[in-house]
Enzyme design. Structure first.
Site, mmCIF file in Angstrom:
data_model
loop_
_atom_site.group_PDB
_atom_site.id
_atom_site.type_symbol
_atom_site.label_atom_id
_atom_site.label_comp_id
_atom_site.label_asym_id
_atom_site.label_seq_id
_atom_site.Cartn_x
_atom_site.Cartn_y
_atom_site.Cartn_z
ATOM 1 N N LYS A 75 0.835 -1.201 0.000
ATOM 2 C CA LYS A 75 0.000 0.000 0.000
ATOM 3 C C LYS A 75 0.870 1.252 0.000
ATOM 4 O O LYS A 75 1.921 1.297 0.650
ATOM 5 C CB LYS A 75 -0.905 -0.030 1.236
ATOM 6 C CG LYS A 75 -1.973 1.051 1.297
ATOM 7 C CD LYS A 75 -2.854 0.808 2.520
ATOM 8 C CE LYS A 75 -3.863 1.895 2.759
ATOM 9 N NZ LYS A 75 -4.687 1.618 3.964
ATOM 10 N N SER A 150 -9.426 2.072 3.385
ATOM 11 C CA SER A 150 -8.479 2.755 2.535
ATOM 12 C C SER A 150 -7.570 1.828 1.739
ATOM 13 O O SER A 150 -6.869 2.281 0.827
ATOM 14 C CB SER A 150 -7.636 3.717 3.372
ATOM 15 O OG SER A 150 -6.850 3.032 4.328
ATOM 16 N N SER A 174 -9.840 -0.269 7.479
ATOM 17 C CA SER A 174 -9.281 -0.098 6.132
ATOM 18 C C SER A 174 -8.741 -1.355 5.489
ATOM 19 O O SER A 174 -8.416 -1.347 4.302
ATOM 20 C CB SER A 174 -8.180 0.972 6.161
ATOM 21 O OG SER A 174 -8.744 2.239 6.373
#
Length: 480
Positions: A75, A150, A174
């Site tokens: 990420k 996210s 997330s």
């Protein structure tokens, strides 16, 4: 199955170890899938095929590492040496750290080939992935819908078959939210289970983890990532055995509470409620005591207090970005919601932050004490994963003129996840069902403090009883 990237990561490593497939062939399979579907999905902010190929070439048959040759994505809020670190914001420019985060080092040591970085909402604020800098990531099950956030880019990349597994992190849901949206397994580990170093000694809200297709993969990766690193300010107690072994054995008869009342005032979609009812029936059939629970939340809205803690962390990150990128903080370089969070946090004081932290800690203690200890204790809780179906792209808009309205809307979409970040407990999302709309339909299981072994044992039992491994979005099967 011809497409290698849709097979479990541990099976792929065994193919490389045995010499049946080379690490280069496995990487090429993933990169070909990227060529086919990434233009539709937009899951990545960076792909480095040359560097990944060099890593793959160095991996030979007989490599004893548990994930030798398996591609993975990171990420875009975690440092990978020499790669751009953006937090999906223009504010950070093209800043490139010269070090790997500890978790990236551990993944490399386990044999993973780091292939690229995945998209996320700016600074990880929202549960949808549509940053102004990189544009929206789309759900492989329905391109008009969000993959969640996210860690939305990570989930979309795995669901679409571009990588077998991907890194994510979870400060309010997330990992679990995109897992629910994309039909994956998503575990938020206990607070302090995985080191946040070298940048942080610990984190009250955020824990790192992975997006996978199976409970076994999640457990094996937790064995890789978990554990103390020198300088950690706090850490979770080690397990009695391995997490992978826990996921393979059935738990003893458990007392499981069913919670459908959300911690925030919002309607819960009928399909989400139906998924919980079906999962409760399954748990009963597996021999567990399952009972409805009236949870100790909902009397006080914790969202403003949570936002003060979370927002202060975001504001500090924004000031760090200003120092690194050398650009003034304003609407030209950050989105309206990010600016609103920053300005609100700037109006508070250190005393406000500390009082908010105390309030959340007190709420966490009350929740954990009432639900997991005492005469009416539960071994685990079952809740919906989401209150709504995956929302349409741009339905929650960080560039809106009403940023706090958008933020409140995001809480109404995902009210069941952040409470575990407040309490520090482990929680896992399982994609047990498909909705009438053809999208994945998930539930959440919450374990006791530092109770990943019990939680993974229960999740593994559920997976064996009602497997989901043969469900893929049509787009993932492109080119079969």
């Amino acid at each position: 199955m011809a497409k290698l990237s849709l097979r479990p990561a541990d099976e792929l490593a065994q193919l490389v170890r045995s010499g049946e497939v080379t690490a280069e062939e496995l990487l090429e399979d993933c990169l070909q899938q990227v060529d086919r579907v990434e233009p539709q999905i937009n899951a990545f902010t960076l792909i480095d095929p040359d560097r990944a190929a060099a890593e793959a070439r160095a991996i030979k048959p007989g490599d004893p590492r548990p994930f030798c040759g398996v591609p993975i994505a990171i990420k875009d809020n975690v440092a990978v040496a020499g790669w751009r670190l953006t937090f999906a914001s223009d504010l950070f420019g093209d800043y490139k750290p010269n070090h790997d985060a500890f978790l990236v080092r551990r993944l490399r040591e386990a044999g993973f080939v780091v292939m690229g970085k995945t998209n996320m909402p700016e600074f990880g604020i929202l549960p949808v992935t549509g940053p102004r800098r990189f544009g929206p990531t789309r759900n492989p099950w329905d391109l008009a819908r969000t993959p969640g956030g996210s860690s939305g880019g990570a989930a979309a990349a795995v669901a679409a078959g571009m990588v077998p597994v991907a890194h994510g992190n979870d400060g309010g849901g997330s990992i679990r939210i995109p897992a629910a949206c994309c039909g994956l397994v998503g575990l938020k580990p206990s607070r302090g289970r995985i080191s946040r170093g070298p940048e942080e000694g610990d984190d009250f809200l955020v824990q790192d983890g992975v997006l996978t297709r199976t409970v076994r993969e999640t457990a094996m990766l937790l064995d890789v990532l978990a554990g103390y690193e020198p300088g950690d300010a706090s850490w979770a107690p080690p397990p009695r055995g391995t997490f992978a072994a826990a996921a393979e054995r059935d738990p003893e008869r458990l007392r499981i509470g069913v919670v459908t009342k959300p911690p925030l005032p919002t309607e819960v979609d009928p399909m989400a409620l139906d998924a919980v009812r079906r999962a409760a029936d399954l748990l009963s059939e597996l021999g567990h005591e399952v009972l409805e629970v009236d949870p100790p939340w909902g009397e006080v809205d914790l969202l403003p207090t949570f936002t003060r803690i979370f927002g202060t962390q975001i504001a500090a990150l924004i000031e760090l970005g200003q120092r690194i990128g050398g650009r003034e903080i304003g609407p030209e370089v950050i989105e309206q919601l990010s600016l609103a969070v920053y300005e609100s946090s700037r109006q508070g004081s250190g005393i406000d932050f500390f009082l908010s932290l105390l309030e959340l800690q007190g709420a966490a203690r009350a929740i954990v004490s009432l639900l997991f200890f005492g005469e009416n204790r539960h071994d685990a809780l079952l809740t919906p994963a989401l209150a709504k179906r995956p929302v349409a792209i741009e339905e929650i808009d960080p560039t809106s003129d009403d940023p706090w309205g958008e933020f409140r809307k995001s809480g109404e979409f995902t009210p069941f996840t952040a409470v575990c970040n407040i309490s520090g407990q482990p929680a896992i999302v399982l994609p047990l069902y498909q909705g009438d709309d053809g999208l994945p339909l998930a539930v959440q299981l919450i374990g006791p403090p530092a109770g990943e072994e019990l939680l993974l044992s229960l999740a593994g039992q559920v997976e064996r009883a009602a497997p989901w491994h043969d469900r893929f979005p049509a787009l993932a099967l492109a080119g079969e």
